[in-house]
Design a protein around this motif. Structure first.
Motif, PDB file in Angstrom:
ATOM      1  N   ASP A   1       0.795  -1.194  -0.069  1.00 57.13           N
ATOM      2  CA  ASP A   1      -0.134   0.122  -0.005  1.00 57.13           C
ATOM      3  C   ASP A   1       0.860   1.198  -0.175  1.00 57.13           C
ATOM      4  O   ASP A   1       1.929   1.402   0.491  1.00 57.13           O
ATOM      5  CB  ASP A   1      -0.883   0.064   1.344  1.00 57.13           C
ATOM      6  N   GLY A   2       0.387   2.227  -0.741  1.00 57.92           N
ATOM      7  CA  GLY A   2       1.057   3.625  -0.813  1.00 57.92           C
ATOM      8  C   GLY A   2       2.399   3.660  -1.901  1.00 57.92           C
ATOM      9  O   GLY A   2       3.141   4.645  -1.862  1.00 57.92           O
ATOM     10  N   ILE A   3       2.545   2.362  -2.323  1.00 58.80           N
ATOM     11  CA  ILE A   3       3.647   2.421  -3.501  1.00 58.80           C
ATOM     12  C   ILE A   3       2.831   2.435  -4.955  1.00 58.80           C
ATOM     13  O   ILE A   3       1.868   1.732  -5.069  1.00 58.80           O
ATOM     14  CB  ILE A   3       4.454   1.221  -3.260  1.00 58.80           C
ATOM     15  N   LYS A   4       3.431   3.138  -5.638  1.00 59.28           N
ATOM     16  CA  LYS A   4       2.805   3.126  -7.106  1.00 59.28           C
ATOM     17  C   LYS A   4       3.818   2.617  -8.140  1.00 59.28           C
ATOM     18  O   LYS A   4       4.795   3.200  -8.222  1.00 59.28           O
ATOM     19  CB  LYS A   4       2.251   4.505  -7.468  1.00 59.28           C
ATOM     20  N   VAL A   5       3.578   1.761  -9.012  1.00 62.19           N
ATOM     21  CA  VAL A   5       4.719   0.981  -9.653  1.00 62.19           C
ATOM     22  C   VAL A   5       3.850   1.252 -11.266  1.00 62.19           C
ATOM     23  O   VAL A   5       2.695   0.963 -11.504  1.00 62.19           O
ATOM     24  CB  VAL A   5       4.890  -0.375  -9.483  1.00 62.19           C
ATOM     25  N   THR A   6       4.676   1.663 -12.090  1.00 63.54           N
ATOM     26  CA  THR A   6       4.399   1.645 -13.700  1.00 63.54           C
ATOM     27  C   THR A   6       5.246   1.156 -14.370  1.00 63.54           C
ATOM     28  O   THR A   6       6.521   0.967 -14.015  1.00 63.54           O
ATOM     29  CB  THR A   6       4.251   3.131 -14.118  1.00 63.54           C
ATOM     30  N   ALA A   7       5.014   0.314 -15.301  1.00 63.82           N
ATOM     31  CA  ALA A   7       5.396  -0.208 -16.175  1.00 63.82           C
ATOM     32  C   ALA A   7       5.393  -0.077 -17.776  1.00 63.82           C
ATOM     33  O   ALA A   7       4.132  -0.408 -18.153  1.00 63.82           O
ATOM     34  CB  ALA A   7       5.634  -1.908 -15.984  1.00 63.82           C
ATOM     35  N   ARG A   8       6.435   0.397 -18.619  1.00 57.75           N
ATOM     36  CA  ARG A   8       5.880   0.712 -19.820  1.00 57.75           C
ATOM     37  C   ARG A   8       7.341   0.323 -20.873  1.00 57.75           C
ATOM     38  O   ARG A   8       8.286   1.135 -20.518  1.00 57.75           O
ATOM     39  CB  ARG A   8       5.647   2.217 -20.148  1.00 57.75           C
TER      40      ARG A   8
ATOM     41  N   GLU B   1      10.358  -0.452 -18.965  1.00 58.16           N
ATOM     42  CA  GLU B   1      10.946   0.837 -17.945  1.00 58.16           C
ATOM     43  C   GLU B   1      10.098   0.715 -16.957  1.00 58.16           C
ATOM     44  O   GLU B   1       8.815   1.115 -17.048  1.00 58.16           O
ATOM     45  CB  GLU B   1      10.719   2.247 -18.542  1.00 58.16           C
ATOM     46  N   VAL B   2      10.668   0.461 -15.680  1.00 61.15           N
ATOM     47  CA  VAL B   2       9.816   0.411 -14.399  1.00 61.15           C
ATOM     48  C   VAL B   2      10.047   1.915 -13.780  1.00 61.15           C
ATOM     49  O   VAL B   2      11.192   2.049 -13.289  1.00 61.15           O
ATOM     50  CB  VAL B   2      10.235  -0.711 -13.687  1.00 61.15           C
ATOM     51  N   SER B   3       9.042   2.380 -13.094  1.00 60.59           N
ATOM     52  CA  SER B   3       9.118   3.302 -12.230  1.00 60.59           C
ATOM     53  C   SER B   3       8.416   3.143 -10.729  1.00 60.59           C
ATOM     54  O   SER B   3       7.230   2.521 -10.918  1.00 60.59           O
ATOM     55  CB  SER B   3       8.282   4.652 -12.803  1.00 60.59           C
TER      56      SER B   3
END
Length: 95
Positions: free
Chosen positions: A21-28, A31-33
């Motif tokens: 919880d409280g963590i945002k992960v994006t992958a495109r 490329e992971v943020s």
């Protein structure tokens, strides 16, 4: 039925990483943020043959390997541990 091309694409392995919880992960495009209370980290996994997706409405990162060999199977574990470390980094900070 499946086309020939789709049949050729065989899933070799997949692993998931839980996103707290409280963590945002994006992958495109490999490329992971990762964004958390202590900032944001980016990492590129462009050199890998992996599919990285966010699933379960942002609760998990799924790392999949298609038609890989043994060496690439090790790679999937490495990528997952990198992502876990990034999550730790933006949560607690690196000690």
């Amino acid at each position: 039925g499946l086309s020939g091309a789709e049949q050729m694409k065989t899933l070799v392995a997949s692993q998931t990483v839980d996103i707290p919880d409280g963590i945002k992960v994006t992958a495109r495009c490999r490329e992971v943020s990762v964004t958390g209370p202590r900032g944001e980290l980016h990492r590129s996994f462009k050199h890998t043959n992996l599919d990285i997706q966010i699933i379960d409405g942002g609760k998990k990162v799924k790392v999949e390997l298609w038609f890989g060999n043994r060496k690439q199977l090790a790679c999937i574990r490495t990528v997952c541990s990198h992502i876990k470390n990034m999550i730790v980094g933006v949560t607690k900070g690196y000690q």
